[in-house]
Design a protein around this motif. Structure first.
Motif, PDB file in Angstrom:
ATOM      1  N   ASP A 104      17.815  60.509   6.129  1.00  0.00           N
ATOM      2  CA  ASP A 104      16.558  60.096   6.757  1.00  0.00           C
ATOM      3  C   ASP A 104      16.771  58.812   7.550  1.00  0.00           C
ATOM      4  N   TRP A 105      16.157  58.752   8.708  1.00  0.00           N
ATOM      5  CA  TRP A 105      16.281  57.560   9.546  1.00  0.00           C
ATOM      6  C   TRP A 105      14.948  56.816   9.566  1.00  0.00           C
ATOM      7  N   ASP A 106      15.019  55.562  10.001  1.00  0.00           N
ATOM      8  CA  ASP A 106      13.808  54.734  10.033  1.00  0.00           C
ATOM      9  C   ASP A 106      13.207  54.726  11.429  1.00  0.00           C
ATOM     10  N   GLY A 107      11.916  54.831  11.505  1.00  0.00           N
ATOM     11  CA  GLY A 107      11.218  54.784  12.793  1.00  0.00           C
ATOM     12  C   GLY A 107      11.430  56.055  13.590  1.00  0.00           C
ATOM     13  N   GLU A 108      11.009  55.985  14.837  1.00  0.00           N
ATOM     14  CA  GLU A 108      11.150  57.143  15.727  1.00  0.00           C
ATOM     15  C   GLU A 108      12.566  57.164  16.314  1.00  0.00           C
ATOM     16  N   PRO A 109      13.089  58.361  16.573  1.00  0.00           N
ATOM     17  CA  PRO A 109      14.384  58.398  17.275  1.00  0.00           C
ATOM     18  C   PRO A 109      14.212  57.770  18.658  1.00  0.00           C
ATOM     19  N   MET A 110      15.238  57.088  19.113  1.00  0.00           N
ATOM     20  CA  MET A 110      15.149  56.474  20.440  1.00  0.00           C
ATOM     21  C   MET A 110      16.010  57.239  21.416  1.00  0.00           C
ATOM     22  N   LEU A 111      15.446  57.563  22.552  1.00  0.00           N
ATOM     23  CA  LEU A 111      16.219  58.268  23.576  1.00  0.00           C
ATOM     24  C   LEU A 111      16.675  57.243  24.612  1.00  0.00           C
ATOM     25  N   GLN A 112      17.957  57.185  24.857  1.00  0.00           N
ATOM     26  CA  GLN A 112      18.416  56.237  25.886  1.00  0.00           C
ATOM     27  C   GLN A 112      17.834  56.585  27.249  1.00  0.00           C
ATOM     28  N   SER A 113      17.568  57.873  27.474  1.00  0.00           N
ATOM     29  CA  SER A 113      17.033  58.255  28.786  1.00  0.00           C
ATOM     30  C   SER A 113      15.663  57.630  29.048  1.00  0.00           C
ATOM     31  N   SER A 114      14.973  57.205  27.979  1.00  0.00           N
ATOM     32  CA  SER A 114      13.673  56.583  28.219  1.00  0.00           C
ATOM     33  C   SER A 114      13.820  55.066  28.335  1.00  0.00           C
ATOM     34  N   ARG A 115      15.041  54.576  28.327  1.00  0.00           N
ATOM     35  CA  ARG A 115      15.277  53.137  28.405  1.00  0.00           C
ATOM     36  C   ARG A 115      16.095  52.777  29.641  1.00  0.00           C
ATOM     37  N   ARG A 116      16.079  53.680  30.625  1.00  0.00           N
ATOM     38  CA  ARG A 116      16.911  53.441  31.811  1.00  0.00           C
ATOM     39  C   ARG A 116      16.510  52.164  32.545  1.00  0.00           C
ATOM     40  N   GLY A 117      15.185  51.877  32.547  1.00  0.00           N
ATOM     41  CA  GLY A 117      14.692  50.690  33.241  1.00  0.00           C
ATOM     42  C   GLY A 117      15.326  49.428  32.675  1.00  0.00           C
ATOM     43  N   LEU A 118      15.453  49.400  31.357  1.00  0.00           N
ATOM     44  CA  LEU A 118      16.049  48.247  30.677  1.00  0.00           C
ATOM     45  C   LEU A 118      17.500  48.045  31.125  1.00  0.00           C
ATOM     46  N   TYR A 119      18.268  49.148  31.090  1.00  0.00           N
ATOM     47  CA  TYR A 119      19.684  49.027  31.468  1.00  0.00           C
ATOM     48  C   TYR A 119      19.817  48.632  32.941  1.00  0.00           C
ATOM     49  N   SER A 120      18.936  49.203  33.794  1.00  0.00           N
ATOM     50  CA  SER A 120      19.030  48.882  35.222  1.00  0.00           C
ATOM     51  C   SER A 120      18.697  47.424  35.466  1.00  0.00           C
ATOM     52  N   SER A 121      17.736  46.888  34.720  1.00  0.00           N
ATOM     53  CA  SER A 121      17.397  45.469  34.902  1.00  0.00           C
ATOM     54  C   SER A 121      18.579  44.587  34.507  1.00  0.00           C
ATOM     55  N   TRP A 122      19.241  44.959  33.398  1.00  0.00           N
ATOM     56  CA  TRP A 122      20.422  44.175  33.004  1.00  0.00           C
ATOM     57  C   TRP A 122      21.524  44.301  34.045  1.00  0.00           C
ATOM     58  N   LEU A 123      21.660  45.502  34.605  1.00  0.00           N
ATOM     59  CA  LEU A 123      22.666  45.730  35.636  1.00  0.00           C
ATOM     60  C   LEU A 123      22.382  44.837  36.847  1.00  0.00           C
ATOM     61  N   SER A 124      21.115  44.770  37.268  1.00  0.00           N
ATOM     62  CA  SER A 124      20.791  43.926  38.434  1.00  0.00           C
ATOM     63  C   SER A 124      21.072  42.466  38.121  1.00  0.00           C
ATOM     64  N   TRP A 125      20.752  42.077  36.891  1.00  0.00           N
ATOM     65  CA  TRP A 125      20.994  40.669  36.560  1.00  0.00           C
ATOM     66  C   TRP A 125      22.496  40.352  36.600  1.00  0.00           C
ATOM     67  N   LEU A 126      23.277  41.254  36.027  1.00  0.00           N
ATOM     68  CA  LEU A 126      24.736  41.040  36.028  1.00  0.00           C
ATOM     69  C   LEU A 126      25.258  40.969  37.463  1.00  0.00           C
TER      70      LEU A 126
END
Ligand code: GLU
Length: 293
Positions: free
Chosen positions: A87-109
Protein backbone atom coordinates in the motif's frame (compact mmCIF):
# COMPACT_ATOMS: atom_id res chain seq x y z
CA UNK A 1 19.97 34.30 -11.11
CA UNK A 2 17.63 33.82 -8.11
CA UNK A 3 15.26 30.86 -8.16
CA UNK A 4 11.70 32.18 -8.86
CA UNK A 5 9.39 32.23 -5.85
CA UNK A 6 7.05 29.47 -6.98
CA UNK A 7 9.95 27.09 -7.52
CA UNK A 8 11.55 28.09 -4.24
CA UNK A 9 8.33 27.37 -2.37
CA UNK A 10 8.26 23.81 -3.70
CA UNK A 11 11.89 23.29 -2.78
CA UNK A 12 11.35 24.66 0.70
CA UNK A 13 8.38 22.39 1.30
CA UNK A 14 10.58 19.43 0.38
CA UNK A 15 13.29 20.69 2.71
CA UNK A 16 10.79 20.98 5.58
CA UNK A 17 9.68 17.39 5.07
CA UNK A 18 13.29 16.24 5.06
CA UNK A 19 14.02 18.26 8.18
CA UNK A 20 11.19 16.50 10.03
CA UNK A 21 13.44 13.46 9.86
CA UNK A 22 10.71 10.99 8.91
CA UNK A 23 11.59 8.42 6.28
CA UNK A 24 9.99 9.35 2.94
CA UNK A 25 10.40 6.71 0.27
CA UNK A 26 8.97 6.30 -3.18
CA UNK A 27 8.49 3.71 -5.82
CA UNK A 28 8.73 5.12 -9.32
CA UNK A 29 7.86 2.65 -12.08
CA UNK A 30 7.63 3.66 -15.73
CA UNK A 31 4.34 2.47 -17.26
CA UNK A 32 6.04 0.74 -20.17
CA UNK A 33 4.38 -2.59 -19.47
CA UNK A 34 3.25 -4.75 -16.58
CA UNK A 35 5.56 -5.12 -13.59
CA UNK A 36 7.72 -8.23 -13.86
CA UNK A 37 9.13 -10.15 -10.92
CA UNK A 38 12.24 -7.97 -10.80
CA UNK A 39 10.14 -4.80 -10.55
CA UNK A 40 7.98 -6.42 -7.90
CA UNK A 41 11.00 -7.42 -5.88
CA UNK A 42 12.26 -3.83 -5.97
CA UNK A 43 8.80 -2.60 -4.98
CA UNK A 44 8.73 -5.06 -2.08
CA UNK A 45 12.18 -3.99 -0.84
CA UNK A 46 11.30 -0.34 -1.14
CA UNK A 47 7.99 -0.87 0.69
CA UNK A 48 9.60 -2.97 3.45
CA UNK A 49 12.30 -0.43 4.04
CA UNK A 50 9.82 2.45 4.27
CA UNK A 51 7.43 0.57 6.53
CA UNK A 52 10.21 -0.72 8.80
CA UNK A 53 11.29 2.87 9.26
CA UNK A 54 7.71 3.85 10.08
CA UNK A 55 7.85 6.09 7.06
CA UNK A 56 5.84 7.03 4.02
CA UNK A 57 5.90 5.21 0.72
CA UNK A 58 4.82 7.31 -2.26
CA UNK A 59 3.93 6.02 -5.69
CA UNK A 60 5.17 8.04 -8.61
CA UNK A 61 4.52 7.04 -12.19
CA UNK A 62 7.40 8.00 -14.49
CA UNK A 63 5.35 8.49 -17.64
CA UNK A 64 7.14 11.38 -19.35
CA UNK A 65 8.49 9.31 -22.22
CA UNK A 66 5.04 8.99 -23.76
CA UNK A 67 5.95 6.87 -26.82
CA UNK A 68 7.14 4.15 -24.42
CA UNK A 69 4.00 4.19 -22.28
CA UNK A 70 1.63 1.25 -22.73
CA UNK A 71 -2.13 1.68 -22.49
CA UNK A 72 -3.48 0.29 -19.24
CA UNK A 73 -0.05 0.00 -17.60
CA UNK A 74 -0.70 2.65 -14.94
CA UNK A 75 -3.83 0.83 -13.79
CA UNK A 76 -2.14 -2.57 -13.98
CA UNK A 77 0.80 -1.38 -11.85
CA UNK A 78 -1.54 -0.14 -9.14
CA UNK A 79 -3.66 -3.29 -9.25
CA UNK A 80 -0.57 -5.50 -8.91
CA UNK A 81 0.84 -3.54 -5.97
CA UNK A 82 -2.55 -3.64 -4.25
CA UNK A 83 -2.92 -7.36 -4.88
CA UNK A 84 0.43 -7.94 -3.18
CA UNK A 85 -0.56 -5.74 -0.24
CA UNK A 86 2.01 -3.04 -1.00
CA UNK A 87 0.00 0.00 0.00
CA UNK A 88 1.22 3.48 -0.83
CA UNK A 89 0.49 6.79 0.86
CA UNK A 90 -1.56 9.49 -0.82
CA UNK A 91 -2.54 9.60 -4.45
CA UNK A 92 -0.22 8.22 -7.12
CA UNK A 93 1.64 11.03 -8.83
CA UNK A 94 1.94 11.15 -12.58
CA UNK A 95 5.03 12.92 -13.86
CA UNK A 96 3.07 13.82 -16.99
CA UNK A 97 0.92 16.12 -14.86
CA UNK A 98 4.01 17.88 -13.52
CA UNK A 99 5.56 18.93 -16.82
CA UNK A 100 5.08 22.62 -15.99
CA UNK A 101 7.25 22.22 -12.91
CA UNK A 102 10.09 20.55 -14.80
CA UNK A 103 9.90 23.11 -17.61
CA UNK A 104 10.12 25.98 -15.14
CA UNK A 105 13.23 24.44 -13.60
CA UNK A 106 14.63 23.92 -17.08
CA UNK A 107 14.10 27.60 -17.95
CA UNK A 108 15.72 28.66 -14.72
CA UNK A 109 18.75 26.45 -15.35
CA UNK A 110 18.98 27.82 -18.87
CA UNK A 111 18.67 31.46 -17.80
CA UNK A 112 21.31 30.84 -15.15
CA UNK A 113 23.70 29.80 -17.94
CA UNK A 114 24.01 26.33 -16.43
CA UNK A 115 22.92 24.65 -19.67
CA UNK A 116 24.15 24.55 -23.24
CA UNK A 117 22.56 23.20 -26.41
CA UNK A 118 24.16 20.10 -27.89
CA UNK A 119 23.72 18.74 -31.40
CA UNK A 120 25.79 15.61 -31.10
CA UNK A 121 23.96 12.56 -32.36
CA UNK A 122 23.74 9.30 -30.46
CA UNK A 123 25.95 7.79 -33.13
CA UNK A 124 28.68 10.39 -32.60
CA UNK A 125 28.75 9.66 -28.89
CA UNK A 126 28.39 5.89 -29.07
CA UNK A 127 31.06 3.99 -27.20
CA UNK A 128 32.27 6.98 -25.17
CA UNK A 129 32.30 6.53 -21.41
CA UNK A 130 31.10 10.09 -20.92
CA UNK A 131 30.22 13.14 -22.95
CA UNK A 132 33.49 14.74 -24.10
CA UNK A 133 32.20 18.33 -24.02
CA UNK A 134 31.97 18.70 -27.81
CA UNK A 135 29.28 21.44 -27.90
CA UNK A 136 30.20 23.12 -24.61
CA UNK A 137 31.81 26.20 -26.08
CA UNK A 138 30.01 26.16 -29.40
CA UNK A 139 27.39 28.63 -30.50
CA UNK A 140 25.15 25.95 -31.97
CA UNK A 141 22.06 28.00 -31.08
CA UNK A 142 18.87 26.57 -29.74
CA UNK A 143 16.63 26.70 -32.80
CA UNK A 144 15.78 24.11 -35.41
CA UNK A 145 18.59 22.98 -37.66
CA UNK A 146 18.30 20.23 -40.24
CA UNK A 147 14.79 19.67 -38.88
CA UNK A 148 16.22 18.89 -35.44
CA UNK A 149 16.29 20.66 -32.11
CA UNK A 150 19.34 20.39 -29.87
CA UNK A 151 19.34 18.53 -26.59
CA UNK A 152 20.20 20.62 -23.53
CA UNK A 153 22.99 19.61 -21.22
CA UNK A 154 23.97 20.68 -17.76
CA UNK A 155 27.44 22.20 -17.70
CA UNK A 156 29.16 19.94 -15.18
CA UNK A 157 32.56 21.18 -13.99
CA UNK A 158 35.39 18.94 -15.18
CA UNK A 159 36.56 18.47 -11.58
CA UNK A 160 33.09 17.20 -10.59
CA UNK A 161 33.69 14.35 -8.11
CA UNK A 162 31.13 12.15 -9.84
CA UNK A 163 32.70 12.60 -13.27
CA UNK A 164 29.29 12.35 -14.87
CA UNK A 165 30.08 14.48 -17.90
CA UNK A 166 27.51 17.07 -19.01
CA UNK A 167 24.11 15.61 -18.20
CA UNK A 168 21.23 15.78 -20.73
CA UNK A 169 18.29 17.50 -19.03
CA UNK A 170 16.12 17.96 -22.10
CA UNK A 171 16.31 15.51 -24.92
CA UNK A 172 16.55 16.45 -28.59
CA UNK A 173 13.03 15.07 -29.11
CA UNK A 174 11.74 17.70 -26.68
CA UNK A 175 11.10 15.38 -23.73
CA UNK A 176 12.28 16.34 -20.27
CA UNK A 177 15.03 13.86 -19.38
CA UNK A 178 14.43 11.31 -16.61
CA UNK A 179 17.48 12.63 -14.72
CA UNK A 180 16.03 16.11 -14.34
CA UNK A 181 12.46 15.05 -13.57
CA UNK A 182 13.50 12.53 -10.96
CA UNK A 183 15.88 14.91 -9.17
CA UNK A 184 13.28 17.69 -9.07
CA UNK A 185 10.67 15.26 -7.78
CA UNK A 186 12.85 13.80 -5.02
CA UNK A 187 13.59 17.35 -3.86
CA UNK A 188 10.06 18.72 -4.03
CA UNK A 189 8.57 15.60 -2.43
CA UNK A 190 11.21 15.63 0.30
CA UNK A 191 12.28 12.06 -0.48
CA UNK A 192 14.80 10.83 2.10
CA UNK A 193 15.54 7.42 0.57
CA UNK A 194 15.45 6.08 -2.96
CA UNK A 195 15.30 2.30 -3.31
CA UNK A 196 15.56 1.02 -6.87
CA UNK A 197 17.13 -1.68 -8.97
CA UNK A 198 20.87 -2.16 -9.37
CA UNK A 199 20.51 -1.21 -13.06
CA UNK A 200 19.87 2.39 -12.04
CA UNK A 201 23.13 2.69 -10.13
CA UNK A 202 24.61 4.01 -13.38
CA UNK A 203 22.22 6.99 -13.13
CA UNK A 204 23.81 8.06 -9.85
CA UNK A 205 26.70 10.24 -11.10
CA UNK A 206 24.38 12.27 -13.36
CA UNK A 207 21.84 12.71 -10.60
CA UNK A 208 24.46 13.68 -8.04
CA UNK A 209 25.83 16.29 -10.45
CA UNK A 210 22.33 17.73 -10.77
CA UNK A 211 21.86 17.92 -7.00
CA UNK A 212 25.18 19.71 -6.83
CA UNK A 213 24.16 22.19 -9.55
CA UNK A 214 20.94 22.88 -7.64
CA UNK A 215 22.93 23.11 -4.39
CA UNK A 216 20.65 20.62 -2.70
CA UNK A 217 21.52 17.51 -0.68
CA UNK A 218 20.67 14.22 -2.43
CA UNK A 219 18.54 11.54 -0.75
CA UNK A 220 20.14 8.29 0.40
CA UNK A 221 20.30 5.79 -2.44
CA UNK A 222 19.87 2.02 -2.18
CA UNK A 223 20.09 -0.37 -5.10
CA UNK A 224 18.45 -3.77 -4.80
CA UNK A 225 19.59 -6.93 -6.60
CA UNK A 226 18.49 -7.47 -10.18
CA UNK A 227 16.59 -10.56 -11.21
CA UNK A 228 17.47 -12.27 -14.44
CA UNK A 229 15.59 -14.74 -16.58
CA UNK A 230 16.66 -18.37 -16.97
CA UNK A 231 19.13 -17.34 -19.67
CA UNK A 232 20.72 -14.76 -17.34
CA UNK A 233 19.24 -11.76 -19.15
CA UNK A 234 17.88 -8.75 -17.32
CA UNK A 235 14.06 -8.80 -17.20
CA UNK A 236 12.28 -6.16 -19.24
CA UNK A 237 8.78 -4.73 -18.99
CA UNK A 238 8.74 -3.88 -22.66
CA UNK A 239 9.60 -7.41 -23.64
CA UNK A 240 6.77 -8.52 -21.40
CA UNK A 241 8.84 -10.65 -19.04
CA UNK A 242 6.45 -12.69 -16.98
CA UNK A 243 4.35 -10.63 -14.62
CA UNK A 244 1.81 -11.58 -11.98
CA UNK A 245 -0.70 -12.80 -14.54
CA UNK A 246 1.41 -15.76 -15.54
CA UNK A 247 2.04 -16.62 -11.87
CA UNK A 248 -1.68 -16.42 -11.14
CA UNK A 249 -2.32 -18.69 -14.08
CA UNK A 250 0.05 -21.16 -12.44
CA UNK A 251 -2.17 -20.98 -9.37
CA UNK A 252 -0.03 -18.77 -7.15
CA UNK A 253 -1.81 -16.39 -4.79
CA UNK A 254 -0.38 -13.23 -3.19
CA UNK A 255 1.03 -15.12 -0.18
CA UNK A 256 2.88 -17.50 -2.47
CA UNK A 257 4.31 -14.65 -4.55
CA UNK A 258 5.48 -12.68 -1.51
CA UNK A 259 7.01 -15.94 -0.20
CA UNK A 260 8.76 -16.46 -3.52
CA UNK A 261 10.18 -12.93 -3.65
CA UNK A 262 11.21 -13.03 0.02
CA UNK A 263 12.90 -16.42 -0.28
CA UNK A 264 14.86 -15.21 -3.30
CA UNK A 265 16.02 -12.31 -1.16
CA UNK A 266 17.12 -14.80 1.49
CA UNK A 267 14.58 -13.56 4.03
CA UNK A 268 12.51 -16.77 4.42
CA UNK A 269 12.94 -20.44 3.46
CA UNK A 270 11.64 -21.31 0.03
CA UNK A 271 8.05 -22.44 -0.07
CA UNK A 272 7.03 -20.01 2.69
CA UNK A 273 3.63 -18.39 2.26
CA UNK A 274 3.04 -15.07 3.91
CA UNK A 275 1.53 -11.65 3.31
CA UNK A 276 3.63 -8.52 2.85
CA UNK A 277 2.53 -7.39 6.29
CA UNK A 278 3.56 -10.73 7.84
CA UNK A 279 6.93 -10.51 6.13
CA UNK A 280 7.38 -7.03 7.56
CA UNK A 281 6.58 -8.30 11.06
CA UNK A 282 8.80 -11.36 10.64
CA UNK A 283 11.81 -9.26 9.61
CA UNK A 284 11.24 -6.71 12.32
CA UNK A 285 10.94 -9.43 14.98
CA UNK A 286 14.17 -10.99 13.83
CA UNK A 287 15.85 -7.59 13.88
CA UNK A 288 16.64 -7.81 10.15
CA UNK A 289 16.78 -4.44 8.52
CA UNK A 290 16.13 -4.22 4.84
CA UNK A 291 18.69 -1.98 3.32
CA UNK A 292 20.94 -2.16 0.30
CA UNK A 293 23.70 0.23 -0.54
N1 GLU B 1 11.16 5.03 -13.67
C1 GLU B 1 12.39 4.32 -13.58
C2 GLU B 1 12.24 2.91 -14.06
O1 GLU B 1 11.14 2.38 -14.00
C3 GLU B 1 12.91 4.21 -12.16
C4 GLU B 1 13.31 5.49 -11.64
C5 GLU B 1 13.96 5.45 -10.28
O2 GLU B 1 13.60 4.63 -9.43
O3 GLU B 1 14.80 6.33 -10.08
O4 GLU B 1 13.20 2.33 -14.50
Amino acid sequence: MPVPDHLLMGLEQGQRWRAEGRYRGRYAPSPTGVLHLGNLQTALLSWLQARQAGGLWLLRIDDLDTPRNRPGAVEAIQADLRWLGLDWDGEPMLQSSRRGLYSSWLSWLRRSALLFPCRCSRRELAGLARYPGTCREGSGGWGWRDRRLPSWRLRVPSDDPDRSGDVVVRRADGFIAYQLATVIDELVLGISDVVRGEDLREALPAQRSLYRALQQPPPRFHHGPLRCDAAGRKLSKREASAGLNSLREQGLDAAAVIGLLASDLGSVPSGTRLSAQELLEHLTQKGIHVSHS
